[in-house]
Scaffold this active site. Structure first.
Site, PDB file in Angstrom:
ATOM      1  NE  ARG A   1      -4.615  -1.879   9.886  1.00 40.28           N
ATOM      2  CZ  ARG A   1      -3.529  -1.369   9.279  1.00 40.28           C
ATOM      3  NH1 ARG A   1      -3.484  -0.114   8.956  1.00 40.28           N
ATOM      4  NH2 ARG A   1      -2.523  -2.139   8.996  1.00 40.28           N
TER       5      ARG A   1
ATOM      6  NE  ARG B   1       7.371  -3.302   6.094  1.00 44.39           N
ATOM      7  CZ  ARG B   1       6.063  -3.062   5.917  1.00 44.39           C
ATOM      8  NH1 ARG B   1       5.612  -2.630   4.758  1.00 44.39           N
ATOM      9  NH2 ARG B   1       5.211  -3.254   6.903  1.00 44.39           N
TER      10      ARG B   1
ATOM     11  CE  LYS C   1      -2.181  -1.030   3.840  1.00 41.74           C
ATOM     12  NZ  LYS C   1      -1.654  -2.343   4.229  1.00 41.74           N
TER      13      LYS C   1
ATOM     14  NE  ARG D   1       6.257  -1.148  10.395  1.00 38.67           N
ATOM     15  CZ  ARG D   1       5.151  -1.169   9.666  1.00 38.67           C
ATOM     16  NH1 ARG D   1       5.122  -0.548   8.497  1.00 38.67           N
ATOM     17  NH2 ARG D   1       4.081  -1.793  10.095  1.00 38.67           N
TER      18      ARG D   1
ATOM     19  NE  ARG E   1       1.780  -5.718  11.215  1.00 39.58           N
ATOM     20  CZ  ARG E   1       2.987  -5.704  10.648  1.00 39.58           C
ATOM     21  NH1 ARG E   1       3.995  -6.347  11.179  1.00 39.58           N
ATOM     22  NH2 ARG E   1       3.165  -5.028   9.525  1.00 39.58           N
TER      23      ARG E   1
HETATM   24  N1  LIG Z   1      -6.714   2.331  11.130  1.00 44.68           N
HETATM   25  C1  LIG Z   1      -6.011   1.785  12.143  1.00 44.68           C
HETATM   26  N2  LIG Z   1      -6.667   1.347  13.252  1.00 44.68           N
HETATM   27  C2  LIG Z   1      -5.989   0.819  14.264  1.00 44.68           C
HETATM   28  N3  LIG Z   1      -4.668   0.644  14.284  1.00 44.68           N
HETATM   29  C3  LIG Z   1      -3.952   1.060  13.215  1.00 44.68           C
HETATM   30  C4  LIG Z   1      -4.602   1.654  12.088  1.00 44.68           C
HETATM   31  N4  LIG Z   1      -3.649   1.973  11.165  1.00 44.68           N
HETATM   32  C5  LIG Z   1      -2.467   1.566  11.687  1.00 44.68           C
HETATM   33  N5  LIG Z   1      -2.647   1.029  12.916  1.00 44.68           N
HETATM   34  C6  LIG Z   1      -1.572   0.466  13.787  1.00 44.68           C
HETATM   35  O1  LIG Z   1      -0.317   0.613  13.133  1.00 44.68           O
HETATM   36  C7  LIG Z   1       0.261  -0.668  12.825  1.00 44.68           C
HETATM   37  C8  LIG Z   1       1.034  -0.577  11.513  1.00 44.68           C
HETATM   38  O2  LIG Z   1       0.163  -0.236  10.463  1.00 44.68           O
HETATM   39  P1  LIG Z   1       0.695  -0.010   8.978  1.00 44.68           P
HETATM   40  O3  LIG Z   1       1.845   0.917   8.971  1.00 44.68           O
HETATM   41  O4  LIG Z   1      -0.470   0.314   8.129  1.00 44.68           O
HETATM   42  O5  LIG Z   1       1.364  -1.382   8.553  1.00 44.68           O
HETATM   43  P2  LIG Z   1       0.901  -2.761   8.024  1.00 44.68           P
HETATM   44  O6  LIG Z   1      -0.248  -2.569   7.078  1.00 44.68           O
HETATM   45  O7  LIG Z   1       2.146  -3.252   7.375  1.00 44.68           O
HETATM   46  O8  LIG Z   1       0.527  -3.545   9.248  1.00 44.68           O
HETATM   47  C9  LIG Z   1      -0.914  -1.638  12.847  1.00 44.68           C
HETATM   48  O9  LIG Z   1      -0.522  -2.966  13.112  1.00 44.68           O
HETATM   49  C10 LIG Z   1      -1.757  -1.019  13.992  1.00 44.68           C
HETATM   50  O10 LIG Z   1      -1.215  -1.346  15.243  1.00 44.68           O
END
Ligand SMILES: Nc1ncnc2c1ncn2[C@@H]1O[C@H](COP(=O)(O)OP(=O)(O)O)[C@@H](O)[C@H]1O
Length: 190
Positions: free
Chosen positions: A89, A128, A14, A134, A146
Site C-alpha cells: 500500500r 458493510r 478485493k 469493523r 482511508r
Molecule cells: N499494507 C498495509 N499497510 C498499512 N496498513 C495496512 C495494510 N493493509 C491493511 N492495513 C490496515 O488495515 C486496515 C484495513 O485494511 P483492509 O482490510 O485491506 O480494508 P480496506 O481495503 O477495506 O480498507 C487499513 O485501513 C490499514 O489500517
C-alpha cells in the site's frame, strides 16, 4: 509460480474476488487487513499496535507491515503462488516486496486493480459496517480518511507497476460474477 497483487480502494471487492481467485488458480491468499484483524481478535502485541492505526483509518507503519507480510510468506514455503490483497500500500512496501521476492528468486507476475467510483464505494462500506462489526467501516470520516491514505500513498504504486509493464485494471462495478469473469480473463493470460 505466479505472484499477483490485487489493488483497489477500500470496498472495491478485493476480499470477495480473492476468495474465487485463490481457489481457481491455487494461490495462497494473504490479506494484510485480515491478518491484522486476526491479531486484534487474539489480542496479540501486533494486534494492539495495529488497532491504534486501523481504528482511525490510518495505515499501519511500514516496518511493522512489511515484517508481518514476510513472515506470512515464509510460513508457506510450498505455495504455488501468492495473491497479495491489501499489500503493498506504499512505495516502501512495494520496494520491500520486490527485494524480498528477489531474494527467493521470485518476482511479482502482475498487479490487477479493481476500479470503482468513490461514492459507490463509500455507500458499500457503510452498508458493510452495519454487519461486519469493523469500526473503520462505520464512520464516514474514517472511511474518507482511508481514501485519502489510498490516494496519497497507494495510488502512486500504479505508476510503479505500469513502468514495469505489470499493471492491469478491471471495472469493479457489476455483479460479483461479472467482475470475477473480467478478472479470470486477465489471469488466464498470465
Ligand atoms: N499494507 C498495509 N499497510 C498499512 N496498513 C495496512 C495494510 N493493509 C491493511 N492495513 C490496515 O488495515 C486496515 C484495513 O485494511 P483492509 O482490510 O485491506 O480494508 P480496506 O481495503 O477495506 O480498507 C487499513 O485501513 C490499514 O489500517
Amino acid at each position: 509460480m505466479i505472484n499477483i497483487v490485487l489493488f483497489g480502494k477500500p470496498g472495491a471487492g478485493k476480499g470477495t474476488q480473492a476468495e474465487f481467485l485463490k481457489e481457481k488458480y491455487n494461490l495462497t491468499h494473504l490479506s494484510t487487513g485480515d491478518i491484522f484483524r486476526f491479531n486484534i481478535k487474539n489480542d496479540t502485541d501486533l494486534g494492539r499496535l495495529a488497532k491504534t492505526f486501523m481504528d482511525k483509518g490510518d495505515l499501519v507503519p511500514d516496518e511493522v507491515t512489511i515484517q508481518m507480510l514476510q513472515s506470512e510468506v515464509d510460513k508457506n514455503p510450498h505455495s504455488a503462488g501468492f495473491l497479495f490483497d491489501g499489500f503493498p500500500r506504499t512505495l516502501a512496501q512495494a520496494e520491500a516486496l520486490d527485494a524480498f521476492l528477489e531474494s527467493k528468486e521470485q518476482s511479482i507476475t502482475a498487479t490487477v486493480a479493481l476500479e470503482a467510483d468513490d461514492n459507490i464505494l463509500v455507500a458499500r462500506l457503510l452498508e458493510r459496517g452495519k454487519t461486519s462489526g469493523r469500526p473503520d467501516d462505520q464512520d464516514e470520516e474514517k472511511i474518507r480518511n482511508r481514501y485519502d491514505e489510498y490516494n496519497q500513498k497507494t495510488a502512486p504504486l500504479m505508476d510503479y507497476y505500469k513502468s514495469q509493464g505489470k499493471f492491469h485494471a478491471v471495472n469493479g462495478i457489476g455483479t460479483i460474477l461479472e467482475v470475477n469473469e473480467r478478472l479470470n480473463q486477465i489471469f488466464d493470460k498470465l
